[in-house]
Design a protein around this motif. Structure first.
Motif, PDB file in Angstrom:
ATOM      1  N   ALA A  89      12.658   4.259  -3.278  1.00  0.00           N
ATOM      2  CA  ALA A  89      12.794   3.264  -4.176  1.00  0.00           C
ATOM      3  C   ALA A  89      11.847   3.181  -5.168  1.00  0.00           C
ATOM      4  O   ALA A  89      11.912   2.935  -6.263  1.00  0.00           O
ATOM      5  CB  ALA A  89      12.449   2.046  -3.424  1.00  0.00           C
ATOM      6  N   GLU A  90      10.437   3.811  -4.824  1.00  0.00           N
ATOM      7  CA  GLU A  90       9.647   3.881  -5.661  1.00  0.00           C
ATOM      8  C   GLU A  90       9.774   4.891  -6.967  1.00  0.00           C
ATOM      9  O   GLU A  90       9.856   4.794  -8.055  1.00  0.00           O
ATOM     10  CB  GLU A  90       7.850   4.413  -5.112  1.00  0.00           C
ATOM     11  N   TYR A  91      10.589   6.131  -6.699  1.00  0.00           N
ATOM     12  CA  TYR A  91      10.935   7.238  -7.303  1.00  0.00           C
ATOM     13  C   TYR A  91      11.887   6.640  -8.426  1.00  0.00           C
ATOM     14  O   TYR A  91      12.028   6.810  -9.713  1.00  0.00           O
ATOM     15  CB  TYR A  91      11.170   8.597  -6.726  1.00  0.00           C
ATOM     16  N   VAL A  92      13.198   6.074  -7.672  1.00  0.00           N
ATOM     17  CA  VAL A  92      14.235   5.673  -8.729  1.00  0.00           C
ATOM     18  C   VAL A  92      13.765   4.465  -9.599  1.00  0.00           C
ATOM     19  O   VAL A  92      14.084   4.481 -10.724  1.00  0.00           O
ATOM     20  CB  VAL A  92      15.413   5.021  -7.359  1.00  0.00           C
ATOM     21  N   ALA A  93      12.893   3.673  -9.011  1.00  0.00           N
ATOM     22  CA  ALA A  93      12.204   2.449 -10.032  1.00  0.00           C
ATOM     23  C   ALA A  93      11.724   3.100 -11.131  1.00  0.00           C
ATOM     24  O   ALA A  93      11.775   2.532 -12.177  1.00  0.00           O
ATOM     25  CB  ALA A  93      11.547   1.418  -9.263  1.00  0.00           C
ATOM     26  N   SER A  94      10.784   3.911 -10.867  1.00  0.00           N
ATOM     27  CA  SER A  94       9.975   4.598 -11.957  1.00  0.00           C
ATOM     28  C   SER A  94      10.861   5.607 -12.934  1.00  0.00           C
ATOM     29  O   SER A  94      10.557   5.467 -14.248  1.00  0.00           O
ATOM     30  CB  SER A  94       8.926   5.708 -11.115  1.00  0.00           C
ATOM     31  N   VAL A  95      11.855   6.372 -12.446  1.00  0.00           N
ATOM     32  CA  VAL A  95      12.636   7.046 -13.210  1.00  0.00           C
ATOM     33  C   VAL A  95      13.808   6.376 -13.872  1.00  0.00           C
ATOM     34  O   VAL A  95      13.871   6.455 -15.249  1.00  0.00           O
ATOM     35  CB  VAL A  95      13.060   8.281 -12.567  1.00  0.00           C
ATOM     36  N   ALA A 105       0.850  -1.341  -0.065  1.00  0.00           N
ATOM     37  CA  ALA A 105       0.056   0.052   0.025  1.00  0.00           C
ATOM     38  C   ALA A 105       0.693   1.374   0.057  1.00  0.00           C
ATOM     39  O   ALA A 105       0.684   2.165  -0.568  1.00  0.00           O
ATOM     40  CB  ALA A 105      -1.004  -0.101   1.219  1.00  0.00           C
ATOM     41  N   ALA A 106       1.989   1.119   0.483  1.00  0.00           N
ATOM     42  CA  ALA A 106       2.735   2.408   0.591  1.00  0.00           C
ATOM     43  C   ALA A 106       3.357   2.694  -0.702  1.00  0.00           C
ATOM     44  O   ALA A 106       3.544   3.823  -1.087  1.00  0.00           O
ATOM     45  CB  ALA A 106       3.994   2.022   1.843  1.00  0.00           C
ATOM     46  N   TYR A 107       3.786   1.657  -1.318  1.00  0.00           N
ATOM     47  CA  TYR A 107       4.201   1.909  -2.673  1.00  0.00           C
ATOM     48  C   TYR A 107       3.298   2.406  -3.764  1.00  0.00           C
ATOM     49  O   TYR A 107       3.419   3.179  -4.586  1.00  0.00           O
ATOM     50  CB  TYR A 107       4.934   0.438  -3.368  1.00  0.00           C
ATOM     51  N   ALA A 108       2.302   1.693  -3.518  1.00  0.00           N
ATOM     52  CA  ALA A 108       0.865   2.038  -4.455  1.00  0.00           C
ATOM     53  C   ALA A 108       0.358   3.604  -4.139  1.00  0.00           C
ATOM     54  O   ALA A 108       0.213   4.461  -5.000  1.00  0.00           O
ATOM     55  CB  ALA A 108      -0.131   0.963  -4.230  1.00  0.00           C
ATOM     56  N   VAL A 163      10.703   9.076  13.040  1.00  0.00           N
ATOM     57  CA  VAL A 163       9.458   9.647  12.578  1.00  0.00           C
ATOM     58  C   VAL A 163       8.872   9.474  11.398  1.00  0.00           C
ATOM     59  O   VAL A 163       7.801   9.169  10.998  1.00  0.00           O
ATOM     60  CB  VAL A 163      10.024  11.406  12.539  1.00  0.00           C
ATOM     61  N   PHE A 164       9.927   9.028  10.510  1.00  0.00           N
ATOM     62  CA  PHE A 164       9.522   8.545   8.943  1.00  0.00           C
ATOM     63  C   PHE A 164       9.816   6.938   8.748  1.00  0.00           C
ATOM     64  O   PHE A 164       9.146   6.577   7.827  1.00  0.00           O
ATOM     65  CB  PHE A 164      10.407   9.232   7.946  1.00  0.00           C
ATOM     66  N   GLY A 165      10.153   6.469   9.594  1.00  0.00           N
ATOM     67  CA  GLY A 165      10.416   4.883   9.703  1.00  0.00           C
ATOM     68  C   GLY A 165      11.143   4.322   8.040  1.00  0.00           C
ATOM     69  O   GLY A 165      11.978   5.113   7.714  1.00  0.00           O
ATOM     70  N   VAL A 166      10.385   3.523   7.523  1.00  0.00           N
ATOM     71  CA  VAL A 166      10.770   2.916   6.161  1.00  0.00           C
ATOM     72  C   VAL A 166      10.035   3.642   5.205  1.00  0.00           C
ATOM     73  O   VAL A 166      10.145   3.425   3.878  1.00  0.00           O
ATOM     74  CB  VAL A 166      10.426   1.543   6.224  1.00  0.00           C
ATOM     75  N   SER A 167       9.093   4.615   5.682  1.00  0.00           N
ATOM     76  CA  SER A 167       8.305   5.383   4.548  1.00  0.00           C
ATOM     77  C   SER A 167       9.068   6.129   3.528  1.00  0.00           C
ATOM     78  O   SER A 167       8.843   6.057   2.493  1.00  0.00           O
ATOM     79  CB  SER A 167       7.435   6.115   5.347  1.00  0.00           C
ATOM     80  N   ALA A 168      10.186   6.887   3.934  1.00  0.00           N
ATOM     81  CA  ALA A 168      10.883   7.418   3.135  1.00  0.00           C
ATOM     82  C   ALA A 168      11.933   6.558   2.334  1.00  0.00           C
ATOM     83  O   ALA A 168      11.894   6.855   0.976  1.00  0.00           O
ATOM     84  CB  ALA A 168      12.005   8.360   4.101  1.00  0.00           C
TER      85      ALA A 168
END
Length: 215
Positions: free
Chosen positions: A194-200, A45-48, A184-189
């Motif tokens: 990872a999502e941005y790098v994989a996309s770009v 869900a975080a990735y989506a 504060v941000f955990g593994v969310s950041a």
């Protein structure tokens, strides 16, 4: 100029808020699924959620919008993400145990060679893990298809793999130096990165924002 700075600063703050909300949602939904049934759907869900956020026109989501997007993705992923996640975790357990055995037993030259091979395997599996969740969020395909696609990307997108490794090391160093970031941000950041790098750099198709611009 001042107006542009103010708009940029507001977007930055909204982005920070989104990362924080996703982290809270990830923890809450993991607990909602009693950890065992909620962890992997929360990761999916975080990735989506980040994929949808990155593709939005202005990325100015409210807390409610972020939470609702996360919850909807979590519910949709309850079965599929658990099947995929636990299969991935089983491989992690096997590789980790094998690496532990090699490190804690004197096997001579064969042990050194085995530890090197296993270390490379762990790095590659780590890359696969990060990319596979991004692939699953981007395509409405089966888990098997997503796994094949992610394995191909690890090899066929060397720049993407290298950047992910570097950013992972930077993240670990940042956590060690400033533990508050992890709190504060955990593994969310890292998931957003990872999502941005994989996309770009992984050149995932379809990553075009609502205003027509590609990421």
């Amino acid at each position: 100029m001042l107006g542009s700075f103010a708009i940029g600063y507001e977007r930055f703050c909204r982005g920070i808020l989104t990362v924080f909300v996703v982290n809270v949602a990830l923890i809450a939904h993991t607990l909602l699924g009693l950890v065992v049934g909620g962890l992997f759907p929360s990761i999916a869900a975080a990735y989506a959620t980040y994929r949808s956020w990155l593709l939005s026109a202005d990325r100015g989501w409210t807390v409610r919008e972020t939470w609702c997007a996360f919850h909807a993705a979590w519910r949709a992923e309850l079965r599929s993400a658990n099947l995929f996640g636990w299969a991935t975790a089983a491989v992690w357990a096997a590789l980790g145990y094998a690496y532990w055995l090699v490190l804690h037993n004197d096997m001579g030259p064969a042990g050194y060679a085995s530890s090197g091979v296993l270390l490379v395997a762990l790095v590659c599996w780590g890359l696969f893990t990060m990319l596979s969740w991004a692939v699953r969020a981007n395509f409405a395909e089966s888990n098997r298809w997503a796994a094949r696609m992610a394995l191909q990307m690890v090899v066929a997108r060397p720049a993407c793999s290298l950047i992910l490794v570097v950013l992972f090391l930077v993240t670990v160093c940042a956590w060690a130096m400033w533990p508050g970031i992890l709190m504060v941000f955990g593994v969310s950041a890292p998931i957003l990165v990872a999502e941005y790098v994989a996309s770009v750099f992984g050149r995932l198709p379809g990553m075009v924002r609502a205003d027509g611009r590609r990421l």
